[in-house]
Enzyme design. Structure first.
Site, PDB file in Angstrom:
ATOM      1  N   GLY A 158      -0.924  -2.424  -5.868  1.00  0.00           N
ATOM      2  CA  GLY A 158      -1.832  -3.449  -5.365  1.00  0.00           C
ATOM      3  C   GLY A 158      -3.224  -2.873  -5.197  1.00  0.00           C
ATOM      4  O   GLY A 158      -4.200  -3.376  -5.746  1.00  0.00           O
ATOM      5  N   HIS A 159      -3.323  -1.808  -4.448  1.00  0.00           N
ATOM      6  CA  HIS A 159      -4.596  -1.118  -4.243  1.00  0.00           C
ATOM      7  C   HIS A 159      -4.540   0.176  -5.036  1.00  0.00           C
ATOM      8  O   HIS A 159      -3.821   1.100  -4.683  1.00  0.00           O
ATOM      9  CB  HIS A 159      -4.795  -0.835  -2.755  1.00  0.00           C
ATOM     10  CG  HIS A 159      -6.173  -0.365  -2.396  1.00  0.00           C
ATOM     11  ND1 HIS A 159      -6.851   0.600  -3.111  1.00  0.00           N
ATOM     12  CD2 HIS A 159      -6.998  -0.731  -1.381  1.00  0.00           C
ATOM     13  CE1 HIS A 159      -8.044   0.806  -2.550  1.00  0.00           C
ATOM     14  NE2 HIS A 159      -8.150   0.011  -1.506  1.00  0.00           N
ATOM     15  N   GLU A 212     -19.388  -1.795   1.111  1.00  0.00           N
ATOM     16  CA  GLU A 212     -18.511  -0.936   1.912  1.00  0.00           C
ATOM     17  C   GLU A 212     -18.832   0.534   1.651  1.00  0.00           C
ATOM     18  O   GLU A 212     -19.055   0.943   0.508  1.00  0.00           O
ATOM     19  CB  GLU A 212     -17.054  -1.248   1.550  1.00  0.00           C
ATOM     20  CG  GLU A 212     -16.057  -0.548   2.451  1.00  0.00           C
ATOM     21  CD  GLU A 212     -14.602  -0.835   2.069  1.00  0.00           C
ATOM     22  OE1 GLU A 212     -14.344  -1.870   1.427  1.00  0.00           O
ATOM     23  OE2 GLU A 212     -13.744  -0.019   2.412  1.00  0.00           O
ATOM     24  N   CYS A 222     -16.847   2.938   1.663  1.00  0.00           N
ATOM     25  CA  CYS A 222     -15.839   3.468   0.733  1.00  0.00           C
ATOM     26  C   CYS A 222     -16.212   3.155  -0.715  1.00  0.00           C
ATOM     27  O   CYS A 222     -15.887   3.935  -1.618  1.00  0.00           O
ATOM     28  CB  CYS A 222     -14.471   2.855   1.012  1.00  0.00           C
ATOM     29  SG  CYS A 222     -13.653   3.545   2.450  1.00  0.00           S
ATOM     30  N   GLU A 228     -13.838  -8.145   0.319  1.00  0.00           N
ATOM     31  CA  GLU A 228     -14.579  -6.898   0.064  1.00  0.00           C
ATOM     32  C   GLU A 228     -14.862  -6.736  -1.430  1.00  0.00           C
ATOM     33  O   GLU A 228     -14.581  -5.689  -2.015  1.00  0.00           O
ATOM     34  CB  GLU A 228     -13.752  -5.710   0.570  1.00  0.00           C
ATOM     35  CG  GLU A 228     -13.192  -5.925   1.969  1.00  0.00           C
ATOM     36  CD  GLU A 228     -12.389  -4.761   2.509  1.00  0.00           C
ATOM     37  OE1 GLU A 228     -11.503  -4.277   1.793  1.00  0.00           O
ATOM     38  OE2 GLU A 228     -12.672  -4.325   3.640  1.00  0.00           O
ATOM     39  N   HIS A 252     -11.899  -6.716  -5.651  1.00  0.00           N
ATOM     40  CA  HIS A 252     -12.081  -5.745  -4.572  1.00  0.00           C
ATOM     41  C   HIS A 252     -12.800  -4.500  -5.095  1.00  0.00           C
ATOM     42  O   HIS A 252     -12.317  -3.833  -6.014  1.00  0.00           O
ATOM     43  CB  HIS A 252     -10.697  -5.383  -4.040  1.00  0.00           C
ATOM     44  CG  HIS A 252     -10.702  -4.561  -2.791  1.00  0.00           C
ATOM     45  ND1 HIS A 252     -10.835  -3.196  -2.814  1.00  0.00           N
ATOM     46  CD2 HIS A 252     -10.598  -4.907  -1.490  1.00  0.00           C
ATOM     47  CE1 HIS A 252     -10.794  -2.738  -1.567  1.00  0.00           C
ATOM     48  NE2 HIS A 252     -10.655  -3.756  -0.746  1.00  0.00           N
ATOM     49  N   CYS A 302     -10.789   3.264   7.017  1.00  0.00           N
ATOM     50  CA  CYS A 302     -10.800   3.905   5.703  1.00  0.00           C
ATOM     51  C   CYS A 302     -12.096   4.668   5.452  1.00  0.00           C
ATOM     52  O   CYS A 302     -12.098   5.696   4.778  1.00  0.00           O
ATOM     53  CB  CYS A 302     -10.583   2.874   4.605  1.00  0.00           C
ATOM     54  SG  CYS A 302     -11.694   1.470   4.679  1.00  0.00           S
ATOM     55  N   CYS A 303     -13.212   4.142   5.956  1.00  0.00           N
ATOM     56  CA  CYS A 303     -14.502   4.692   5.552  1.00  0.00           C
ATOM     57  C   CYS A 303     -14.836   6.068   6.129  1.00  0.00           C
ATOM     58  O   CYS A 303     -15.294   6.947   5.387  1.00  0.00           O
ATOM     59  CB  CYS A 303     -15.619   3.701   5.875  1.00  0.00           C
ATOM     60  SG  CYS A 303     -15.451   2.134   4.987  1.00  0.00           S
ATOM     61  N   HIS A 346       0.784  -1.231   0.000  1.00  0.00           N
ATOM     62  CA  HIS A 346       0.000   0.000   0.000  1.00  0.00           C
ATOM     63  C   HIS A 346       0.822   1.290   0.000  1.00  0.00           C
ATOM     64  O   HIS A 346       0.304   2.339   0.349  1.00  0.00           O
ATOM     65  CB  HIS A 346      -0.948   0.033   1.216  1.00  0.00           C
ATOM     66  CG  HIS A 346      -2.105  -0.917   1.112  1.00  0.00           C
ATOM     67  ND1 HIS A 346      -1.959  -2.273   1.156  1.00  0.00           N
ATOM     68  CD2 HIS A 346      -3.438  -0.694   0.999  1.00  0.00           C
ATOM     69  CE1 HIS A 346      -3.143  -2.845   1.073  1.00  0.00           C
ATOM     70  NE2 HIS A 346      -4.055  -1.932   0.966  1.00  0.00           N
TER      71      HIS A 346
END
Lengths: 635, 635
Positions: free
Chosen positions: A181-182, A327, A329, A311, A259, A407-408, A134
């Protein structure tokens, strides 16, 4: 020529519904999140995010703590704080922001690298494990914060940090393989391009996008073993091409999978890249993917991503109400993506999609008081089952205080506080209002004040103030669940054409001119495609853009016994300012099926008439532990 | 005085439906299982169970392989083989059984201990970890096999092994604390008591039962750490009192919870203990628990245990059709328990419960050809989702070849092959026929031949042969979904009283006397309690005891679009001997809802008339990969 969104620093939201929520952000949520980051909220999950930066700067001793992406909480808070400073100047907050920014600057390495986990714990492994670590994700959020601080709050210190970081990333990755990755760095680089005009940043974002899926096995070949170490503990399999969205190059993608947030951040970046470059294959991929999500993968509330396992999106039409991940997010990200598509594809449905997220799935992520948040947004909850029974561990019936993976909350905060940036777009002589949200917009053609009663009442009134350019076209999107549209110009009824979902009026504008649009908030039954196994045979209710739900506190628990016949009346109750911060409840003529005594009986169950009370879904779980359902049985 | 079941060695099943299935056991399934145990089926999961015994006997070198309870597969096969030898004498099988039994005798230790895992791998840890190591579980199955071999096949060699083992267990555990992790030893000891008359065995069984729950933390205090070792890999938490059924003493239990098979084996043993001792508090606990299961925890097919996580019961009314665990073994165990309750509680509903399991959930565990088995028995399957989407990994759309954990196939084999033991009970001058299954029964009063068309046709004809005692009462249970009952004695219509669910006729019987009962197989709609969230608003169809389902191969996939109105006709189609080994399909007037194009549309979906074809649930997944559902939407 395409529409360009009017940046939020040219807009002030002045809206009954949203201004109150923006005040909640500036006065409650953003300060609360800062306290969390500084570990000053007793009893809440430890964050340690600020301490991590202090350690990276060599100013505190100890162990790094938190997720490998803990830095992103600080970055997202800074982004939200930038919007907060614009919404409500606050010297004390500005001072604290400055302190935070200088701390971050001190934690940045000489070469521009910035990530506290690797600086503190594994300096030798920088950029070594892009799948799990990340670093690019955290960097992307830092760049978004840097851009926001400069653009919206007029503060350049963080931008300098961001430029050094972005330059470092470009230097590292321009000629080297590597995909995040993300996904998120792509958005951050595009924002930096927007603010600095440095084309390198946009090119690097597009490079990250286009490298993805060229070699589906890239992560398998380039993820080092790390026995005994867990980077966030997610156990992401490098070989899961679907999860990682590396199965095909991004321009060839046809279906949302893996994801959800990663998918949607990527699509947001792709849409912007297509917009900036006019690249047709990139645009076509975005349109295809948006279509796939809207036709096969989205809940009626706007939630996306039906499984908590990774997720992720699952197979088409697999949209279980009670085990929904959805989610927060992901719904925030859907808003980002839809907003980008609105100007890229010129399809008014994207405006409805934005409304769907804003008034429903995204907003439900937050308690009405702004201090508690859902990560997961189910469409049906039974407190006996949710959070308890296997398969429902992720589904909570009440919003918890804070999350280890936080995160949210800041994602919602940055969306709501920057809402002004989603309202208007400009295209030459044409200005377009996409959402029925009151605002004061500083457009190139004029200042326009917009008043709206939405979502309580369907009216939208434009008043033109300082006219800089007499002749321009004003467009206003007609939401799909507003009916009986009437328009009047300076108080006189006019008939305006609706083109591609927008009312259009081209004229010479004078200061003081008003255009008023009124309509009826339609109460609508929503029937699922019968292929959606989980809700086939059920019905949901909307009033305008707002999806409603039934709660046990109004209807008694045992909501699965409620039946809403196709022909029963649904009545709007008076607006109640004391209920759930002000809502219009609905009351539907229905039935309650009565238990026959046996678990499976031979007789058609008796039912008795009942009035089913419904409230907006976004306001659920604000009155204690009880059942909730969006879907009601037809019959 | 209470009824006693007539042992199976006094009964021969002669029944159109079941005799064929018993032949499948003797001719296909039991030989096939033996091959599996000997690792002679190419491509099937390795069993190694026989090799483990050889190693324990010092006659083979190598590593123990398989589950820690791998021995139980051999024991259950031997039990089934005992029944097979009774059903169909077979010198070759007898020879192989003898070889297996002498191998087992050689693997038994001097003190009577018998478990290959511990003998081969951890001799120092015998009886050290009762929670996870299944030694008592394996012993229980060995004792059941030993009792069956002696009682049914007239073979005493295994009984000698069993007596040594049982004596060893009594010696070890009579005065020492200790409760089995997986209940089963209690049943085994009771069976040994039945065959040997040694009261020590019954007392030890009751001791194991009554020790349970006295100290809920017993497993926490007595489960040794075993880093790096996995006994079956189930990761059973010693502190999970519900899972382990140690939360309260067994006589105080009120609700089924935890691992379903363990719960039901325990209840089976409790019911027998109550029956043997007349203990009222034990009986009352069994009645309470049976009531709880029937009212709150059972699927309409008879499946029990709704979650794959720990193969367990969950909260009341949580009965998801598509994620159902419903282990075949749990339905087999329900049959055991219901059969015990039938004679203990004198409530005819237990007979219906046995039918529910036998004709539905248990039988569905087996492919029609007897070689493939389900472990998990869902009520709804979509091959796009089942086995693939997170949360559905355990749900397979087709029966696989074999399982690493092969508990279910031999469990079904022993149930079906010993079915004769479930038909009759005797109580003084009264004999009772509990199931409509054709048989020849050697009762104390007479030989009675019973012919039955069940479940194809509702008739049951008793012919009395050798009369040993002229006057006795013949009782026959009236199944709850057989209507319009008519009775005739020697061809002349008689009117018989129904007492407590049983037709009763007391008379002086002559050889050749016939009592015939005929009725109508009722086609019944089954409506769930509206509190069962997953199927509220849906309906299932039964014909007599047989629950029906719709498959995609008959109806096209997309079964969630099918609607069965409450008032539509359901027609019985002619018996088709070539379909699914002979079934009566049903055809229901219904509708298919048509997709409106949008995922969520504003218009009431159109529907078109269609005939919904239904087949018996037990026969599903025998025609390739396709959708299946037991529940259909009402409306």
């Amino acid at each position: 020529m395409r529409d360009r969104l009017l940046p939020m620093n040219r807009v002030r939201v002045l809206d009954e519904f949203w201004s109150a929520r923006q005040r909640l952000m500036t006065d409650v949520t953003i300060p609360y999140m800062e306290k969390i980051l500084r570990d000053e909220v007793p009893g809440a999950e430890k964050s340690h995010a600020v301490s991590n930066f202090r350690m990276a700067a060599g100013e505190e001793q100890g162990e790094f703590y938190g997720m490998v992406f803990q830095d992103s909480d600080v970055a997202k808070w800074l982004e939200a704080a930038a919007y907060s400073l614009y919404l409500k100047p606050d010297p004390a907050l500005e001072k604290r922001v400055d302190d935070m920014v200088t701390l971050i600057a001190r934690a940045q390495q000489e070469d521009g690298y910035l990530n506290t986990y690797f600086t503190v714990k594994e300096p030798e492994n920088r950029w070594a494990n892009l799948l799990e670590c990340h670093e690019l994700y955290c960097a992307g959020h830092l760049l978004e914060a840097a851009a926001a601080m400069a653009q919206v709050a007029g503060k350049k210190e963080l931008l300098r940090v961001g430029i050094r970081l972005a330059d470092h990333i470009v230097e590292c990755f321009r000629d080297r393989e590597g995909i995040p990755g993300h996904q998120e760095i792509e958005i951050g680089l595009e924002r930096m391009y927007e603010v600095t005009g440095n084309r390198e940043y946009l090119d690097m974002a597009i490079r990250f996008l286009d490298r993805r899926g060229q070699d589906p096995d890239w992560f398998m070949k380039n993820t080092p073993a790390h026995p005994g170490r867990h980077y966030g503990g997610y156990d992401i399999p490098p070989e899961d091409h679907e999860y990682n969205q590396t199965d095909v190059p991004v321009r060839e993608q046809t279906r949302a999978r893996g994801h959800a947030v990663r998918q949607l951040y990527m699509l947001t970046a792709m849409a912007r890249a297509a917009d900036e470059t006019g690249d047709e294959s990139m645009r076509a991929a975005c349109v295809r993917m948006a279509e796939h999500i809207r036709r096969k993968q989205i809940y009626v509330t706007g939630a996306v991503g039906s499984t908590g396992r990774h997720e992720a999106f699952t197979v088409d039409m697999d949209l279980p109400a009670d085990r929904c991940y959805g989610e927060t997010c992901a719904s925030v990200a859907m808003t980002f993506f839809a907003s980008r598509m609105l100007t890229l594809d010129d399809d008014p449905e994207y405006g409805d999609l934005m409304e769907l997220e804003l008034y429903n799935a995204a907003l439900a992520g937050m308690q009405l008081d702004g201090t508690r948040f859902f990560y997961v947004n189910p469409l049906s909850v039974d407190p006996e089952i949710s959070g308890k029974v296997p398969g429902y561990e992720h589904v909570l019936p009440l919003r918890p205080e804070w999350y280890a993976c936080a995160c949210c909350p800041p994602n919602l905060a940055r969306l709501i506080s920057s809402l002004g940036g989603y309202l208007w777009s400009v295209n030459g002589q044409r200005v377009s209002a996409h959402l029925w949200i009151g605002s004061e917009a500083d457009l190139p053609q004029a200042k326009i004040v917009t008043e709206s009663g939405y979502p309580r009442q369907a009216y939208l009134r434009f008043t033109v103030r300082e006219v800089r350019q007499k002749r321009f076209t004003l467009r206003a999107r007609v939401p799909k669940r507003v009916g009986n549209i009437q328009t009047s110009m300076n108080g006189e009824t006019v008939s305006l054409p609706v083109k591609n979902g927008y009312l259009e009026l081209e004229r010479d504008w004078e200061p003081g001119d008003t255009l008023e649009i009124t309509g009826d908030m339609l109460i609508t039954r929503l029937y699922p495609d019968p292929g959606v196994r989980d809700c086939a045979g059920k019905v949901a209710i909307a009033r305008g853009p707002v999806i409603y739900c039934a709660e046990g506190v109004d209807n008694g628990d045992g909501l699965s016994a409620l039946i809403l016949p196709d022909d029963g009346a649904i009545t709007e109750l008076p607006y109640d300012p004391n209920l759930l911060n002000g809502v219009i409840p609905l009351e539907a003529e229905g039935f309650r099926e009565k238990p026959g005594g046996e678990l499976y009986g031979n007789d058609i169950p008796d039912k008795e008439k009942t009035n089913i009370r419904l409230i907006p879904y976004y306001a659920w779980a604000n009155r204690g532990l009880n059942e909730m359902t969006v879907w009601l049985r037809r019959g």
